[in-house]
Write a protein that holds these residues in place. Structure first.
Motif, PDB file in Angstrom:
ATOM      1  N   PHE A 186      60.542  76.755  48.685  1.00  0.00           N
ATOM      2  CA  PHE A 186      59.526  75.892  49.466  1.00  0.00           C
ATOM      3  C   PHE A 186      60.207  74.243  48.939  1.00  0.00           C
ATOM      4  O   PHE A 186      60.639  74.164  48.423  1.00  0.00           O
ATOM      5  N   PRO A 187      60.216  73.345  49.723  1.00  0.00           N
ATOM      6  CA  PRO A 187      60.285  72.068  49.814  1.00  0.00           C
ATOM      7  C   PRO A 187      60.229  71.419  48.347  1.00  0.00           C
ATOM      8  O   PRO A 187      58.838  71.665  48.275  1.00  0.00           O
ATOM      9  N   LEU A 188      61.001  70.269  47.937  1.00  0.00           N
ATOM     10  CA  LEU A 188      60.239  69.484  47.312  1.00  0.00           C
ATOM     11  C   LEU A 188      60.404  68.249  47.659  1.00  0.00           C
ATOM     12  O   LEU A 188      61.212  67.085  47.696  1.00  0.00           O
ATOM     13  N   ASN A 189      58.890  67.782  47.461  1.00  0.00           N
ATOM     14  CA  ASN A 189      58.296  65.920  48.172  1.00  0.00           C
ATOM     15  C   ASN A 189      57.728  65.025  46.809  1.00  0.00           C
ATOM     16  O   ASN A 189      57.539  65.798  46.009  1.00  0.00           O
ATOM     17  N   ALA A 190      58.522  63.417  47.196  1.00  0.00           N
ATOM     18  CA  ALA A 190      57.423  63.047  46.945  1.00  0.00           C
ATOM     19  C   ALA A 190      55.888  63.209  46.588  1.00  0.00           C
ATOM     20  O   ALA A 190      55.313  63.808  47.935  1.00  0.00           O
ATOM     21  N   ALA A 191      55.063  62.725  45.855  1.00  0.00           N
ATOM     22  CA  ALA A 191      53.528  63.393  45.368  1.00  0.00           C
ATOM     23  C   ALA A 191      53.171  62.452  46.832  1.00  0.00           C
ATOM     24  O   ALA A 191      53.234  61.471  47.346  1.00  0.00           O
ATOM     25  N   LEU A 192      51.111  63.253  47.063  1.00  0.00           N
ATOM     26  CA  LEU A 192      51.032  63.099  47.969  1.00  0.00           C
ATOM     27  C   LEU A 192      50.454  61.634  47.893  1.00  0.00           C
ATOM     28  O   LEU A 192      50.100  60.839  46.968  1.00  0.00           O
ATOM     29  N   GLY A 193      50.097  60.404  49.090  1.00  0.00           N
ATOM     30  CA  GLY A 193      49.783  59.541  48.494  1.00  0.00           C
ATOM     31  C   GLY A 193      51.181  58.195  48.397  1.00  0.00           C
ATOM     32  O   GLY A 193      51.030  57.140  48.413  1.00  0.00           O
ATOM     33  N   ASP A 194      52.027  59.066  48.067  1.00  0.00           N
ATOM     34  CA  ASP A 194      53.628  57.936  47.894  1.00  0.00           C
ATOM     35  C   ASP A 194      54.557  57.268  49.025  1.00  0.00           C
ATOM     36  O   ASP A 194      55.566  58.164  49.469  1.00  0.00           O
ATOM     37  N   THR A 195      53.848  56.641  49.561  1.00  0.00           N
ATOM     38  CA  THR A 195      54.334  56.054  50.910  1.00  0.00           C
ATOM     39  C   THR A 195      56.212  55.262  50.663  1.00  0.00           C
ATOM     40  O   THR A 195      56.904  55.914  51.238  1.00  0.00           O
ATOM     41  N   LYS A 196      56.593  54.934  49.146  1.00  0.00           N
ATOM     42  CA  LYS A 196      57.535  53.790  49.087  1.00  0.00           C
ATOM     43  C   LYS A 196      59.060  55.642  48.512  1.00  0.00           C
ATOM     44  O   LYS A 196      59.290  55.074  49.039  1.00  0.00           O
ATOM     45  N   GLY A 197      58.369  56.503  47.926  1.00  0.00           N
ATOM     46  CA  GLY A 197      59.440  57.301  48.141  1.00  0.00           C
ATOM     47  C   GLY A 197      59.513  57.513  46.497  1.00  0.00           C
ATOM     48  O   GLY A 197      59.295  56.376  45.444  1.00  0.00           O
ATOM     49  N   THR A 198      60.220  58.789  46.118  1.00  0.00           N
ATOM     50  CA  THR A 198      60.890  58.790  44.064  1.00  0.00           C
ATOM     51  C   THR A 198      61.893  58.137  43.399  1.00  0.00           C
ATOM     52  O   THR A 198      62.591  58.433  44.396  1.00  0.00           O
ATOM     53  N   PRO A 199      61.877  56.952  42.728  1.00  0.00           N
ATOM     54  CA  PRO A 199      63.221  56.196  43.169  1.00  0.00           C
ATOM     55  C   PRO A 199      64.353  57.264  41.329  1.00  0.00           C
ATOM     56  O   PRO A 199      63.591  58.452  41.101  1.00  0.00           O
ATOM     57  N   GLU A 200      65.568  56.993  40.951  1.00  0.00           N
ATOM     58  CA  GLU A 200      65.716  57.427  40.448  1.00  0.00           C
ATOM     59  C   GLU A 200      65.004  57.681  39.526  1.00  0.00           C
ATOM     60  O   GLU A 200      64.184  55.746  39.209  1.00  0.00           O
ATOM     61  N   GLY A 201      65.499  58.484  38.056  1.00  0.00           N
ATOM     62  CA  GLY A 201      65.239  57.624  36.534  1.00  0.00           C
ATOM     63  C   GLY A 201      64.491  58.399  35.960  1.00  0.00           C
ATOM     64  O   GLY A 201      64.755  59.836  36.080  1.00  0.00           O
ATOM     65  N   PHE A 202      63.924  58.892  34.587  1.00  0.00           N
ATOM     66  CA  PHE A 202      63.038  60.157  34.413  1.00  0.00           C
ATOM     67  C   PHE A 202      62.797  61.306  35.093  1.00  0.00           C
ATOM     68  O   PHE A 202      62.271  61.974  34.676  1.00  0.00           O
ATOM     69  N   GLY A 203      62.404  60.818  35.805  1.00  0.00           N
ATOM     70  CA  GLY A 203      61.598  61.697  36.986  1.00  0.00           C
ATOM     71  C   GLY A 203      61.847  62.253  37.938  1.00  0.00           C
ATOM     72  O   GLY A 203      61.406  63.532  38.249  1.00  0.00           O
ATOM     73  N   ARG A 204      63.189  61.400  38.010  1.00  0.00           N
ATOM     74  CA  ARG A 204      63.850  62.092  39.032  1.00  0.00           C
ATOM     75  C   ARG A 204      65.351  61.808  38.532  1.00  0.00           C
ATOM     76  O   ARG A 204      66.368  61.061  39.262  1.00  0.00           O
TER      77      ARG A 204
END
Length: 354
Positions: free
Chosen positions: A187-205
């Motif tokens: 299954f794909p790993l996508n940013a959270a629903l409603g996150d239109t800007k996307g996930t930047p580098e950081g502790f969560g990525r």
């Protein structure tokens, strides 16, 4: 007003059992949305995955809703690769992992074995080869994972599962974060629903290049971790930072960063040596542990005895709580392989054999 970017003083008294019980009654039971990122950052990672997947099924097929918060590196735990700290602890009063105040002399004697071990682990990790990682590549991790489902308000330990992840190394922010495979289902790993800007580098990525940008001085790195780790009433502050370190270990980590992370971990109050640590598949090794006096869990990082490579982690209850009896497993993992590959879904063997 309290400066949240300053490390908490070790003299902070642990919450009493009565306070914890009262607080637990006020908190909502875990639902199918992801838990707060800072809550049990290390040992809740796999639980978040199960919750996210349940939520996806509720949305219906073809509508993935995976949260970026599930992309925490599998550790360490973690993790989740090395450290060196020499010297004597500053004289003063500290809080032991069981919540008792003690003099630094006593705490120093207890901490010395952990510091010495982390010193050795750091040296070993720092000798690993630096990798050249392109922005269009993926960090691959294969592991065995096990977690406890808290949806009912009680810890229901789920079966051990096979897990593979391919995490994009592009700086981002990204909407498509990678790919995962669990027990044969991809299954794909996508940013959270409603996150239109996307996930930047950081502790969560945590990309390889982002990890390489972290301070390599242990004190500066620890200050950064305390400043950036979100605060939560559900988890002891020192434990939250310990778990943040755990979430950055165990994947493909720059050697200097790995070494600094272990040196930073050695400076966290309550960190101890765990002579009989083991991972999710029962591989025994030497370990590092810390107990959360608020949530009453013990998190252990296990390392191979002969070369000090990271094996995996385990977290379990150390006393009876509303979630379960003492000894109840909260999460565990075992790292089996890791590599940098050219595309999502590619097995490292294809790269090594080419």
């Amino acid at each position: 007003m309290k400066n949240k970017n300053v490390r908490p003083d070790a003299n902070t008294n642990a919450a009493s059992d009565a306070d914890v019980t009262a607080l637990a009654r006020l908190l909502p039971a875990p639902g199918r949305a992801p838990l707060p990122h800072a809550q049990h950052l290390h040992h809740k990672e796999q639980l978040m995955q199960h919750i996210d997947r349940d939520r996806d099924r509720a949305h219906g097929p073809g509508r993935p809703a995976f949260s970026a918060r599930r992309l925490l590196r599998p550790a360490v735990l973690v993790p989740v690769t090395a450290l060196a700290l020499a010297g004597i602890l500053t004289t003063g009063i500290v809080i032991a992992s069981d919540g008792d105040t003690r003099t630094a002399t006593t705490a120093g004697r207890d901490a010395q074995p952990a510091v010495a071990l982390l010193d050795q682990i750091s040296d070993a990790a720092g000798k690993n080869a630096e990798l050249t990682v392109r922005d269009d590549q993926f960090a691959y991790t294969r592991a065995k994972v096990q977690g406890a489902d808290l949806t009912s308000g009680k810890a229901v330990v789920e079966p051990l599962k096979d897990s593979e992840t391919w995490l994009a190394q592009e700086p981002g922010p990204l909407r498509k974060l990678g790919l995962a495979k669990e027990d044969g289902e991809t299954f794909p790993l996508n940013a959270a629903l409603g996150d239109t800007k996307g996930t930047p580098e950081g502790f969560g990525r945590a990309t390889y290049h982002w990890l390489a940008s972290l301070p390599t001085d242990p004190d500066k790195l620890l200050d950064h971790l305390y400043a950036k780790t979100p605060e939560t009433e559900r988890e002891e502050r020192h434990q939250a930072v310990f778990n943040t370190i755990g979430s950055l270990l165990g994947g493909v980590t720059p050697p200097r960063t790995a070494a600094a992370l272990y040196r930073a971990a050695a400076k966290i109050p309550g960190v101890t040596r765990a002579p009989a640590a083991q991972d999710a598949i029962g591989r025994h090794g030497i370990g590092i542990a810390r107990e959360d006096t608020r949530f009453h869990t013990r998190t252990e990082w296990a390392f191979e005895r002969h070369d000090l490579t990271f094996l995996g982690s385990r977290s379990y209850l150390v006393k009876d709580t509303t979630y379960g009896k003492k000894g109840t497993l909260m999460s565990a993992n075992a790292i089996l392989d890791q590599a940098i590959v050219d595309k999502a879904g590619q097995e490292p063997s294809a790269v090594r054999d080419s």
